[in-house]
Scaffold this active site. Structure first.
Site, mmCIF file in Angstrom:
data_model
loop_
_atom_site.group_PDB
_atom_site.id
_atom_site.type_symbol
_atom_site.label_atom_id
_atom_site.label_comp_id
_atom_site.label_asym_id
_atom_site.label_seq_id
_atom_site.Cartn_x
_atom_site.Cartn_y
_atom_site.Cartn_z
ATOM 1 C CG HIS B 69 -2.148 -0.835 1.006
ATOM 2 N ND1 HIS B 69 -2.866 -1.359 2.046
ATOM 3 C CD2 HIS B 69 -2.755 -1.240 -0.123
ATOM 4 C CE1 HIS B 69 -3.879 -2.069 1.558
ATOM 5 N NE2 HIS B 69 -3.826 -2.006 0.242
ATOM 6 C CG ASP B 71 -1.021 3.664 3.815
ATOM 7 O OD1 ASP B 71 -0.889 2.692 3.048
ATOM 8 O OD2 ASP B 71 -1.709 3.621 4.846
ATOM 9 C CG HIS B 156 -3.277 -5.114 5.371
ATOM 10 N ND1 HIS B 156 -4.471 -4.583 5.822
ATOM 11 C CD2 HIS B 156 -2.717 -4.174 4.583
ATOM 12 C CE1 HIS B 156 -4.619 -3.381 5.299
ATOM 13 N NE2 HIS B 156 -3.570 -3.105 4.544
ATOM 14 C CD GLU B 202 -3.401 -2.300 11.559
ATOM 15 O OE1 GLU B 202 -4.012 -1.227 11.471
ATOM 16 O OE2 GLU B 202 -3.769 -3.336 10.981
ATOM 17 C CG HIS B 413 -1.334 2.606 10.253
ATOM 18 N ND1 HIS B 413 -2.643 2.276 10.038
ATOM 19 C CD2 HIS B 413 -0.805 2.767 9.030
ATOM 20 C CE1 HIS B 413 -2.875 2.218 8.745
ATOM 21 N NE2 HIS B 413 -1.782 2.533 8.116
#
Lengths: 715, 672
Positions: B69, B71, B156, B202, B413
Site C-alpha cells: 500500500h 501509505d 492484510h 497498527e 497508524h
C-alpha cells in the site's frame, strides 16, 4: 554380479546428545524406492495385459537369474541405514555413525524386473507389488525425535514410518518438498498400489500383514496413508530457524537441486552438523541457488547422494538428449522419456524447446505429460517463484509464469494427461514427446506407450534419470525395435565439486562421504580421499567414508552450553586480567526453562548456600620479603624467622604441623618459619613451596590473612 | 540497553507510515510511505530527521517495507533515488512484484493529472526496485552479523508481512497492517511466540470490534443487489490490488449463484495484471484457494470484465469497481462525479479514507462536495460504508499482543483519540507499558540486557550432581536430626520434606565458576580451578590453623541446667564435672570430664543444624571434618596448655570456614 555401483544411502540416523534425528526422511524415499521388490504377480489390471506381449518363455528364463540377483540385493539391504550415534551416557560427547548403504533405485529396478519376469513362474503368489523397507532393526523408531527430509526423492518411505510404526517424532520439510513428495507418493501408490480402492477392513488386514511380516516385504501404501502422512509434516522455508526442545536448532538451506531441495544445518548447543543431501551447483537451473552458508557454521559435514565420478556432465547430457529428440521428431517419431514430473525436467524442457525452435521444429511437436499428478505438478511448480533462482524470480514481477511449461500449456503445445486412456490418443496430431511414468518401466503409462510405439524404430526412448539401471528396466522389453538412448542427466555434486564448495567457506573439521564415491576410485577410500583432498584444501579436514550399517563416531570437540548472563549479575562482575585473559569469578542461580539457561543472581538463601560451596583460588609464589613487609604494616615487631639450614635449633615442641613430618620438613622440604606475637598472642607462619600455614588465634586471624593474601593473587 | 523509536509518519495518524528504530546500535526504517491527504511536501516523511547531510546510507542499516500500500511504500523511490539512500531494502516477493505497479500508477496520477513536477520517474521506480531484496516468510535474513530479520504472515493484503527484528538479545516486532481474521482470499496473521521487547502495532481500528465477517458480506451483497434491481449503478472505489480481489471473489460467486446478468466492470488496466499476480502468488493466499487452484483458479473471473471509458454513458444498471479507493482522483472520482447527483445510484466505500480526500467527505455525509477549485458536486446517491479493510480490530490487536508475548507495545497508524482507549486497555489487561508517540517524538524503552556466554558442560554437570547429592543429603539430615524445633532457613531453595511424588526436575541450579574472557567474542564460564590451571600460574595454598578459645566453665554450668542435653549425654553427665580448659585443670572431681569433646559435640550438632543440609559433615576421631575444614581438640602439650578448639582449613574454603567459625562462636558462647 555387482549390484551396488551406485548405492545412495540417503537414510541416516544421527544421534546427537539426547536427540535422535532421522536425516532425509529418515526413511527416505530411497529405501522405499530402492526397496520396491515385487513379490508375486504384477497387477495385470494396471497393465492391461500389455506386458504379456513379451514372451513369457524369455522372461521365465531370466526369472531364475534375477531371482538369484534378488537374494543378493536383499542381503546387502539388510542394513540400510547409516547411524550417527553419540553416546550421551558419557558426557564427553561421542558420536557414532553407522552408515549403511541403501540400495537405491538401482536394486529396486532390479528387484522389480525380477518379479516382473518371475511373474509367469509364480502365478499363484499374491497379486501385489511388495516393497522392502529400510532395515530399522537397529533403531528404536519410537525414540526418534525429528525427521528431516531434504527433497522429494527422499520421502517415499515416510508413510510406512508414520502410519505403520511407532514413530512419533516431528517431521520437517520445505513446502515444495512436501507437495512434490505427495505427488510422487500418489504416483507411486497409483502405479504400484493395491488394485483399485482399499476398503477400510482391507486396510486393517494390510496392517496386520505388515505387523506379521517382520523384516519382510511390504505392499505399497494407500492414498489415505499418504494423506495422513503428509498432514504430519511441518512445512518450513529456507533459512527458517526451527527451535526444538529449546536446545536443538534446525535450518534448511537451499541445495540448488530442485524446488525446495534443502540441506540441513543441525545445531545443538555450540555444535553444528551440516547435512548435505542432493545438491547442485549447476548453473542456469530453475531452483534457488546452492546456499553454502551452512558450511560456515558446521564443524562436521555429512554428505550424501553425491554424483559418481564416471557420469557425464549435465551439459553434455542435455545436448545429447536434445539432439536425440530432434532427430526423432525430424523423422516424425515419438519420444518417450520415463521420468518423474519434477526437478530438472523443467529445465530440460526449456532446453529441448529452444533446441527444437532453432531447428524450426517447434510447431510440429507436442509435449505430453502423462501422470496421475501431471496437472498438479505442472501447475504447482509455477507458483513457486520464491523457491527459484533469481533469474526465474524476476519473471513473476513482469508478471509471467516463471517456468516455460506454463506458457506451453497456455498455448496448447503442451498437454497433461492422467493416463494414456481417453483424450491422449485423440489429441495426438504431431510427433509427441511424452514425459512421465516410472523410470523402472514396471508400471504406469510408459508401459502402455512402449507397447504402442515400441515396435517402430523411428520412435525413441530416452533414459534421463541417473539413479536407474537401464538394462534392468528394459529387460522385459528386449524384443522391441524402439531406438534407445541412455544419457543420465545428473546435476548432483561430485566429490570434487563438494571440495570446491567447501573451499569457499570455513573448513569443517570432519567430512563424511558415502563409501561408494570413494570405492569407485580406490579400494582404500577414506585414505585416498584424504590424500587427494588434503593437497587441494587445508589438510586439517578429516575425511572419512561411511558404509551401510557401520556406525561412525564423530569426535566433536568443545562442549559448551549457551547460557544467558543476566544484566544484574553482569553488573557485579569485575574481571581481573592475567596476561591476555581476564577472569572473573561468578556465582549465581542458573534457571533452566525450556532448555534455555539463564544465570541470575541467587536468592538470599541461595547466596548462603553458595558461600558454603565457594572455592577460592590463590595463585602466585609466596615471597618472604613481601610477607615480612606486610606483617610489619600490621604492627608485627621482631618476627623470628627460622630458615632451614641456617637455624640449628629445630623446634620440637611447637611444631604441630598437621601434614608435614617434623623431621622431613627440616631436612628436605625448604621451610621457613616466621614466629611473632601480635596483640600479645603468639602466632606462627610456616611457608612451604606451595603452601603457607598460618597458626594463630581467632582474634588476630583477620589481620594476618590480609597480609598473607597480599603476597598472592586471589580470586 | 535501550530501544529508541521515532515515528516520522503514522504517529497518532494514518498515512505515510515511516518509523525509525534504533535497536542494539542499528538504525532501521520501518516502511517508507506517503500521505494521501496531502499534495505538498507533507506527503512524504521528513527524512531530514535522519540525517541533515543526506547521508542516509551511512545512517540506516536497512529499510523494511511491510506491504505494497502506498501509505507504506509510496515514498520509497523518492527516498532511494532522490534522497540517495543506497542500502538494503527488504520486502516480501509479492510486495516487490506489486509495489512498482502501484507506484507507477500513483506517479502517473500525480504527474500527468495534477502536473506535479520534481516527482520520481518511471526509471526511478525501476531503479529503486532493483535495490530490493525479496524475502520469504519465516526466512531469517542476516542483514549483517548482528542484525537479523524475519517475516511473518500478516494477512492484510497479498504479501503483507509483519517483521521480527533482532539484534543480540533485543528484539522488536513491527506489524505493518495486519488482519487477525481470515477472509475470502487471505489467511489470518500469525506470529511465533517471539517475546519481543517491543511490539509496534497498527491501531487503525483500535476502538472497533467488528461484527462477524459473514453478516457484513451478506449486507454488502444485499445492498448491491437491491441497488441494481432498482436500476441504479453501483460504484465501489477500491485499490487495484488487495481488497478488490476479495470483493471480486465475493461478487463473482454471488452472481454465479443468483445467476445475475448485470454487468460488473473493473476499472484500470491493472485488473488483468493484478489477477495474474494473484495467480502466480497463490502460495500467499489462504489454504482453500491454494488447495483448489489446480482445478479452478479463483482469480479467473467469468463475470467481471474490464472497464472501458465509453461504458460510462451506457444505461445501467451496472456494478463498477473503480480505482483509486479514496475517490481522490482517477476513474473512481470521474464516475463519482457523474453518478453522485442521482439518488438511485450507490457508492460503497469498502475501506478507510484518509482525512482530506473526497472519500472521507463522502463518508462524513457532506451533501455538497468541493472537489477542486472549480468543481463541486451535489451528493444525492446512497452512501454505504462497509468496513472490509483488513485491519485487526481491538480484539485482534489484543490477540496479537498475547500471541507474541510482547513486553512493551507502541501504537502507530491510528487516530489519537482511539489510541488512548486501546492504550489504557492494553496497560490494564497485560500490565505492560504502552506508548503512542506523535510524529517526530522519540520514545526510549529500556530492555534488560542479557549476555550470551558459553558454559562448560562439565561445570554444569558437576553442579547438577552436587545439587542432587545435597538434595538427598537434606532429607537424610532432616530425618537424623532429632531436634523437633529444627527449622532450616534455607527452605526456599530446598523445601524440607519432599514427597517423592512431588519431586520435580530441577529448574534452578546454583552455579559457581570463572568467567574467562580472552579477547575473542565468546565469553566462557569454566571451572575456576581448570581455568586458572590453564594459564599456568602456580597454585599456592594457604592453610589456617586457628585457636578458638571458649569459656569452659560457663559452658559446663549451662549444661548442668539443661535437661534436654542431659538426656542426650546421660552417660557422661553422671560422672564427669568440669574442666576449665581455658585455665589449667584444677578440680579433681571432674578430672574425667572431657570439656573439649563435649564442646565438639555441641558444635557438631549446631553445624549439622545450620549447614548440614548443604555440606557433608563427618566425624573423624572426634574431630569434625567439613571438606578441608577440621575442628579438633588440642592434642599436644603446647596446645593443651593454651586450650580452646583448633580449627584448620585451606584458604579455598575460606567462606565455609568463616561461616563455621561464626557458628562455633555462637554455639560455645550462648549455648544453650
Amino acid at each position: 554380479t555387482s549390484l551396488l555401483p551406485d548405492g545412495e544411502p540417503n537414510c541416516l540416523v544421527l544421534k546427537l546428545r539426547q536427540m535422535l534425528i532421522l536425516l532425509d526422511c529418515g526413511l527416505g524415499q530411497e529405501q522405499l524406492y530402492a526397496m520396491p521388490v515385487r513379490e508375486g504377480a504384477m497387477a495385470e489390471e494396471l497393465k492391461e495385459g500389455l506386458l504379456s506381449a513379451h514372451s513369457p518363455s524369455a522372461t521365465a528364463d531370466t526369472g531364475h537369474k534375477r531371482k538369484h540377483a534378488h537374494t543378493e540385493t536383499t542381503d546387502i539391504r539388510q542394513d540400510w541405514a547409516m547411524f550417527l550415534k553419540a553416546s550421551t551416557s558419557q558426557f564427553p560427547q561421542k558420536k557414532k555413525a553407522r552408515g549403511l548403504d541403501t540400495n537405491k533405485e538401482f536394486p529396486t529396478a532390479v528387484a522389480i524386473s525380477d518379479t516382473a519376469s518371475s511373474q509367469s513362474t509364480r502365478a499363484s503368489a499374491t497379486r501385489e507389488y511388495m516393497f522392502k523397507l529400510p532395515d530399522f532393526s537397529g533403531v528404536d523408531l519410537k525414540s526418534i525425535d525429528v525427521a528431516l527430509v531434504s527433497n522429494y526423492n527422499h520421502i517415499l518411505a515416510l508413510p510406512y514410518l508414520t502410519e505403520f510404526t511407532e514413530f512419533q517424532g516431528r517431521i520437517f520439510a520445505t513446502e515444495p518438498t512436501i507437495e512434490f513428495g505427495r505427488q510422487l507418493m500418489t504416483e507411486f501408490a497409483t502405479f504400484f498400489g493395491t488394485s483399485v480402492s482399499s476398503a477400510p477392513h482391507e486396510v486393517i488386514d494390510r496392517k496386520k500383514l505388515i505387523a506379521q511380516s517382520g523384516s519382510g516385504l511390504y505392499p505399497a501404501y494407500t492414498h489415505a496413508d499418504i494423506k495422513a502422512c503428509i498432514d504430519k509434516i511441518q512445512p518450513v522455508r529456507f533459512r527458517e530457524h526451527i527451535a526444538l526442545y529449546g536446545s536443538l536448532k534446525l535450518t534448511a538451506h537451499s541445495a540448488g537441486y530442485c524446488l525446495g531441495g534443502s540441506n540441513w544445518l543441525i545445531q545443538i548447543g555450540t555444535e553444528s552438523i551440516a547435512y548435505i543431501s542432493s545438491s547442485s551447483t549447476q548453473i542456469n537451473l530453475h531452483p534457488d541457488l546452492f546456499d553454502g552458508t551452512l558450511l560456515e557454521h558446521a564443524s562436521t559435514v555429512i554428505a550424501a547422494d553425491l554424483r559418481p565420478k564416471t557420469s557425464l556432465t549435465y551439459d553434455t547430457g542435455v545436448n545429447e538428449v536434445c539432439a536425440t529428440i530432434a532427430r526423432t521428431v525430424a523423422r516424425k517419431g515419438h519420444v518417450l522419456i520415463p521420468c518423474a514430473i519434477s526437478g530438472f525436467l523443467f529445465d530440460l524442457l526449456e532446453d529441448v524447446h529452444l533446441h527444437l525452435s532453432r531447428m524450426g521444429l517447434e510447431q510440429q511437436v507436442q509435449y505430453s505429460f502423462v501422470s496421475p499428478v501431471a496437472d498438479t505438478a505442472l501447475q504447482y511448480s509455477n507458483i513457486l517463484a520464491e523457491w527459484m533462482a533469481p533469474r526465474k524470480q524476476e519473471m513473476v514481477y513482469l508478471p509471467e509464469a516463471p517456468l516455460l511449461h506454463g506458457i506451453l500449456l497456455e498455448k496448447g503445445t503442451a498437454k497433461n494427461y492422467k493416463s494414456v486412456h481417453g483424450a491422449f490418443s485423440s489429441d495426438l496430431k504431431f510427433p509427441c514427446i511424452a514425459f512421465g511414468g516410472h523410470p523402472s518401466l514396471r508400471s504406469g503409462p510408459m508401459v502402455n506407450l512402449l507397447h504402442m510405439w515400441g515396435k517402430k524404430d523411428i520412435n525413441s526412448i530416452i533414459f534421463i534419470e541417473p539413479r536407474i539401471d537401464v538394462q534392468a528396466s528394459l529387460e522385459p522389453f528386449e524384443g522391441l525395435e524402439i531406438s534407445r538412448s541412455i544419457c543420465p542427466l545428473d546435476i548432483r555434486l561430485s566429490v570434487d565439486q563438494l571440495v570446491e564448495v567447501m573451499k569457499k567457506h570455513r573448513h569443517p573439521k570432519h567430512v563424511l562421504v558415502p563409501v561408494h564415491v570413494t570405492a569407485s576410485t580406490s579400494s582404500d577410500g577414506a585414505a585416498e580421499l584424504a590424500d587427494s583432498k588434503g593437497t587441494t584444501s587445508t589438510s586439517s579436514i578429516r575425511w572419512s567414508a561411511y558404509k551401510a550399517g557401520v556406525p561412525i563416531q564423530l569426535g566433536i570437540g568443545s562442549l559448551y552450553e549457551t547460557v544467558l548472563l543476566s544484566e544484574e549479575l553482569a553488573k557485579g562482575i569485575f574481571p581481573q586480567s592475567f596476561g591476555s585473559k581476564s577472569f572473573a569469578p561468578v556465582a549465581g542461580s542458573l534457571s533452566i526453562y525450556n532448555n534455555q539457561m539463564q544465570l541470575e543472581p541467587a536468592s538470599v538463601a541461595g547466596r548462603q548456600i553458595l558461600a558454603l560451596h565457594s572455592q577460592r583460588q590463590l595463585r602466585g609464589v609466596m615471597n618472604l620479603q613481601t610477607l615480612l613487609a606486610g606483617l610489619a604494616m600490621i604492627g608485627v615487631v621482631d618476627p623470628v624467622v627460622t630458615k632451614p639450614g641456617i637455624d640449628g635449633d629445630d623446634d620440637d615442641d611447637n611444631n604441630d604441623d598437621n601434614d608435614n613430618d617434623e623431621e622431613g620438613s627440616s631436612l628436605e622440604i625448604p621451610e621457613i618459619r616466621v614466629e611473632f606475637k601480635l596483640d600479645g598472642l603468639p602466632a606462627c607462619i610456616i611457608v612451604h613451596e606451595g603452601e603457607t600455614v598460618v597458626k594463630c588465634d581467632d582474634s588476630i586471624r583477620q589481620l594476618l590473612r590480609e597480609s598473607v593474601l597480599k603476597c598472592l593473587q586471589s580470586l | 540497553m535501550t530501544i529508541q523509536i521515532v515515528p516520522l509518519g503514522a504517529g497518532q495518524d494514518v498515512g505515510r507510515s515511516c518509523i525509525l528504530v534504533t535497536i542494539g546500535g542499528k538504525n532501521i526504517m520501518l516502511d517508507c510511505g506517503m500521505h494521501m491527504g496531502f499534495n505538498d511536501e507533507r506527503r512524504f516523511p521528513d527524512f531530514s530527521y535522519i540525517s541533515k547531510t543526506g547521508d542516509f546510507t551511512e545512517m540506516l542499516d536497512c529499510v523494511i517495507i511491510s506491504h505494497f500500500h502506498l501509505d507504506h511504500c509510496g515514498a520509497l523511490p523518492f527516498f532511494t533515488e532522490m534522497c540517495g539512500y543506497d542500502g538494503n531494502i527488504y520486502m516480501t516477493h509479492p510486495t516487490k512484484a506489486i509495489c512498482p505497479i502501484l507506484l507507477e500508477d500513483y506517479r502517473k496520477i500525480s504527474v500527468e493529472r495534477k502536473g506535479d513536477r520534481n516527482f520520481f520517474t518511471s526509471q526511478n521506480i525501476k531503479d529503486c526496485m532493483k535495490k530490493v531484496v525479496a524475502v520469504n516468510l519465516h526466512q531469517t535474513i542476516m542483514v549483517d552479523d548482528d542484525l537479523e530479520i524475519c517475516a511473518y504472515y500478516a494477512g492484510h493484503v497479498l504479501g503483507a508481512a509483519m517483521f521480527y527484528i533482532r539484534v543480540g538479545e533485543e528484539s522488536l516486532v513491527y506489524t505493518g497492517d495486519y488482519n487477525m481474521t481470515p477472509d475470502r482470499h487471505l489467511g489470518s496473521a500469525w506470529i511465533d511466540k517471539v517475546r519481543p521487547d517491543v511490539l509496534i502495532t497498527e491501531s487503525t481500528y483500535a476502538t472497533t470490534i467488528r461484527d462477524s465477517k459473514r453478516s457484513r458480506e451478506r449486507d454488502f451483497l444485499k445492498k448491491v443487489h437491491d441497488c441494481v434491481t432498482e436500476g441504479g449503478n453501483v460504484i465501489i472505489p477500491v485499490f487495484a490490488l488487495g481488497r478488490a480481489q476479495e470483493l471480486c471473489i465475493l461478487i463473482e460467486t454471488y452472481w454465479e449463484r443468483m445467476d445475475l446478468k448485470v454487468p460488473i466492470y473493473f476499472s484500470a488496466g491493472l485488473t488483468e495484471k493484478a489477477n495474474h499476480f494473484y495467480r502466480l502468488f497463490i502460495n500467499w493466499t489462504n489454504e482453500k484457494i491454494k488447495s483448489t487452484f489446480v482445478h479452478r483458479n479463483m482469480f479467473d473471473f467469468k463475470h467481471i470484465k474490464a472497464w472501458d471509458r465509453s461504458y460510462i454513458d451506457s444505461p445501467g444498471p451496472m456494478v463498477v469497481f473503480a480505482t483509486p479507493g479514496m475517490l481522490h482522483s482517477g476513474t473512481s472520482l470521474e464516475l463519482f462525479k457523474k453518478w453522485a447527483p442521482d439518488s438511485k445510484n450507490m457508492v460503497i466505500m469498502p475501506g478507510y479514507c484518509v482525512a482530506g480526500t473526497v472519500g472521507s467527505k463522502v463518508l462524513a455525509g457532506e451533501k455538497k462536495i468541493q472537489i477542486d477549485a472549480f468543481t463541486s458536486v451535489e451528493v444525492n446517491l446512497q452512501v454505504k460504508n462497509l468496513s472490509f479493510s483488513a485491519h485487526a480490530d481491538a480484539k485482534g490487536i489484543m490477540q496479537l499482543i498475547r500471541q507474541c508475548e510482547a513486553k512493551n507495545v507502541v501504537l502507530v497508524h491510528g487516530e489519537k483519540s482511539s489510541m488512548g482507549f486501546l492504550k489504557s486497555r492494553i496497560m490494564s489487561e497485560f500490565g505492560i507499558p504502552c506508548f503512542d508517540p506523535a510524529n517526530g517524538t522519540t520514545i526510549s524503552i529500556e530492555t534488560s540486557h542479557v549476555i550470551p556466554i558459553e558454559m562448560s558442560a562439565g561445570l554444569l554437570k558437576k553442579h547438577l550432581i552436587r545439587q542432587s547429592e545435597i538434595q538427598n543429603g537434606v532429607n537424610e539430615g532432616l530425618t537424623s536430626s532429632s531436634s523437633p524445633g529444627d527449622s532450616s532457613d534455607d527452605s526456599l531453595e530446598h523445601p524440607k520434606r519432599i514427597p517423592p511424588s512431588v519431586v520435580k526436575p530441577k529448574d534452578r541450579v546454583l552455579i559457581q565458576g570463572m568467567l574467562v574472557m580472552d579477547g575473542s567474542k565468546t565469553i566462557r564460564l569454566e571451572d575456576a580451578e581448570e581455568a586458572l590451571d590453564r594459564i599456568g600460574m602456580a597454585k599456592h595454598n594457604v592453610r589456617f590453623e586457628v585457636r578458638k578459645g571458649y569459656n569452659a566453665t560457663a559452658l559446663r554450668l549451662a549444661v548442668e541446667d539443661d535437661e534436654y542435653y542431659k538426656n542426650l549425654v546421660k552417660a557422661s553427665v553422671g560422672e564427669a564435672m568440669d574442666t576449665d580448659t581455658g585455665e589449667s585443670p584444677t578440680t579433681e572431681l571432674y578430672q574425667d570430664w572431657d570439656g573439649d569433646a563435649f564442646a565438639l559435640d555441641l558444635v557438631y550438632v549446631a553445624l549439622q543444624k545450620a549447614i548440614g543440609g548443604h555440606v557433608k559433615l563427618t566425624r573423624d576421631n572426634g574431630a569434625i571434618v567439613v571438606r578441608t575444614v577440621r575442628i579438633r581438640a588440642p592434642t599436644d602439650a603446647d596446645e593443651l596448655e593454651r586450650g580452646g578448639l583448633l580449627v584448620g582449613w585451606d584458604y579455598q574454603d575460606e567462606d565455609l570456614a568463616t561461616r563455621i567459625l561464626s557458628i562455633v562462636t555462637l554455639t560455645l558462647r550462648d549455648n544453650p
